[in-house]
Write a protein that holds these residues in place. Structure first.
Motif, PDB file in Angstrom:
ATOM      1  N   ARG A  36       3.843  -5.614   7.299  1.00 21.29           N
ATOM      2  CA  ARG A  36       4.984  -4.707   7.353  1.00 21.29           C
ATOM      3  C   ARG A  36       5.097  -3.957   6.022  1.00 21.29           C
ATOM      4  N   PRO A  37       5.872  -2.872   5.981  1.00 23.81           N
ATOM      5  CA  PRO A  37       6.025  -2.114   4.727  1.00 23.81           C
ATOM      6  C   PRO A  37       6.453  -2.964   3.533  1.00 23.81           C
ATOM      7  N   SER A  38       7.386  -3.897   3.760  1.00 24.17           N
ATOM      8  CA  SER A  38       7.850  -4.749   2.649  1.00 24.17           C
ATOM      9  C   SER A  38       6.728  -5.617   2.106  1.00 24.17           C
ATOM     10  N   THR A  41       5.740   3.031   4.420  1.00 21.80           N
ATOM     11  CA  THR A  41       5.552   2.352   3.133  1.00 21.80           C
ATOM     12  C   THR A  41       5.544   3.329   1.961  1.00 21.80           C
ATOM     13  N   LEU A  88       3.499  -4.708   1.988  1.00 23.39           N
ATOM     14  CA  LEU A  88       2.637  -3.838   1.177  1.00 23.39           C
ATOM     15  C   LEU A  88       3.261  -3.550  -0.179  1.00 23.39           C
ATOM     16  N   VAL A  89       4.574  -3.439  -0.222  1.00 21.54           N
ATOM     17  CA  VAL A  89       5.263  -3.219  -1.501  1.00 21.54           C
ATOM     18  C   VAL A  89       5.042  -4.415  -2.429  1.00 21.54           C
TER      19      VAL A  89
END
Length: 343
Positions: free
Chosen positions: A153-155, A198, A157-158
């Motif tokens: 999920r985007p979180s 992202t 990848l952060v």
């Protein structure tokens, strides 16, 4: 003992186990006095391999483990069912503080599952990624993730970007490393849903040096230090990179042997070519660490030779000295504190 880095090494994992694994352990302790290798696996088999070498006896210990997790086995079932396997026994040494690090060329799935279940994640880390270094025109770049989280999920990848930045700065000495997200174009509006969602999150991060999108063709040039992607894309990039590199070397060798003139030329360029090929040898950089765990877990290639095993063991010394896990823990905690303060 605090000056000694104790590495639990899975002696039974990998295509070339136990011969190349044991040889790699011997090479590591021959090079460094500040390493102790704990070889986990079938004691009689390991002893037979060790008998072939001369090494500082106190720097290698055998921890008997009667079972072996095969590559094709379902990872979760294997970790839960084979409690006396070389992977499980070695990881428990890390969990119990009897080893500083774990290294294996065995089942990637079992290592990933064992890392999360046995060693455990740092509080606040959503998903621990695999992060290999690989050679580029400008030195090395870090690819994160290359195989641990296919449905990220985007979180996630952060967090990968933040952990990767800490790695490059602390381990590789790269100040303010640049971070890019793998995309099919340079424009912010391009990409799939994951990348589009992202991108603005990475752009808003004040604690990383985000430079935008990076296309696959730019990666070998070393345009960014930390390459962020989910595991499916990362694994494809890594495997293609390895395949193209191997093919190129074979084509160069074939061309040099094609005529008498080319053979003479090959003799002249051999020293320079050898040095260049060493720079592009991924085994020089050891294995891929699984970042975000409470202990250090390093996964080496399944076909690793003693050279890569040795470098992976030595790599663990730097991780311990630079306190990578502690720095990641502090960074994640700082982010969580900021989020709470803004609520």
């Amino acid at each position: 003992m605090s000056d000694i880095t104790r590495v639990a090494l899975d002696a039974m994992g990998g295509d070339n186990a136990p011969a190349e694994i044991v040889k790699g352990a011997v090479e590591a302790v021959q090079q460094r006095k500040d390493i102790q290798v704990l070889l986990t696996g079938r004691e009689n088999v390991i002893k037979e391999e060790l008998a072939k070498y001369t090494y500082p006896a106190g720097q290698i210990r055998i921890i008997n483990a009667t079972e072996v997790i095969e590559t094709a086995e379902p990872p979760v079932k294997a970790i839960r069912g084979k409690k006396d396997s070389s992977i499980v026994v070695a990881m428990k040494l890390v969990k119990d503080g009897e080893a500083d690090a774990f290294v294996s060329a065995g089942s990637t799935g079992a290592v990933l599952v064992g890392g999360q279940v046995l060693v455990g994640r740092i509080k606040g880390v959503e998903r621990p990624p695999l992060a290999p270094l690989f050679p580029t025109l400008k030195g090395v770049s870090l690819l994160i993730d290359c195989g641990a989280n296919v449905d990220a999920r985007p979180s996630h990848l952060v967090q990968f970007a933040k952990m990767g930045s800490i790695y490059m700065e602390s381990v590789m000495g790269k100040k303010n490393p640049t971070v890019g997200i793998v995309n099919i174009g340079a424009e912010e509006e391009k990409g799939n849903a994951l990348v589009k969602e992202t991108f603005p999150l990475l752009k808003a991060c004040k604690d990383i040096n985000f430079v935008g999108s990076v296309e696959a063709r730019e990666i070998p040039y070393g345009n960014v230090d930390v390459i962020v992607c989910e595991a499916f894309v990362g694994n494809v990039i890594l495997k293609l990179y390895e395949g193209v590199g191997g093919t190129l070397i074979k084509k160069i060798k074939s061309g040099m042997m094609s005529s008498l003139r080319s053979k003479i030329g090959a003799l002249l360029v051999k020293p320079a070519l050898k040095a260049t090929m060493k720079d592009f040898d991924a085994s020089e950089y050891g294995g891929a660490p699984m970042l975000g765990l409470k202990g250090l877990v390093v996964k080496t290639h399944g076909s690793s030779t003693s050279k890569e095993v040795c470098n992976s063991i030595i790599q663990c010394v730097t991780f311990k000295e630079q306190k990578i896990n502690e720095k990641i823990k502090a960074a994640i905690q700082e982010t969580q504190d900021e989020e709470k303060a803004s609520e």
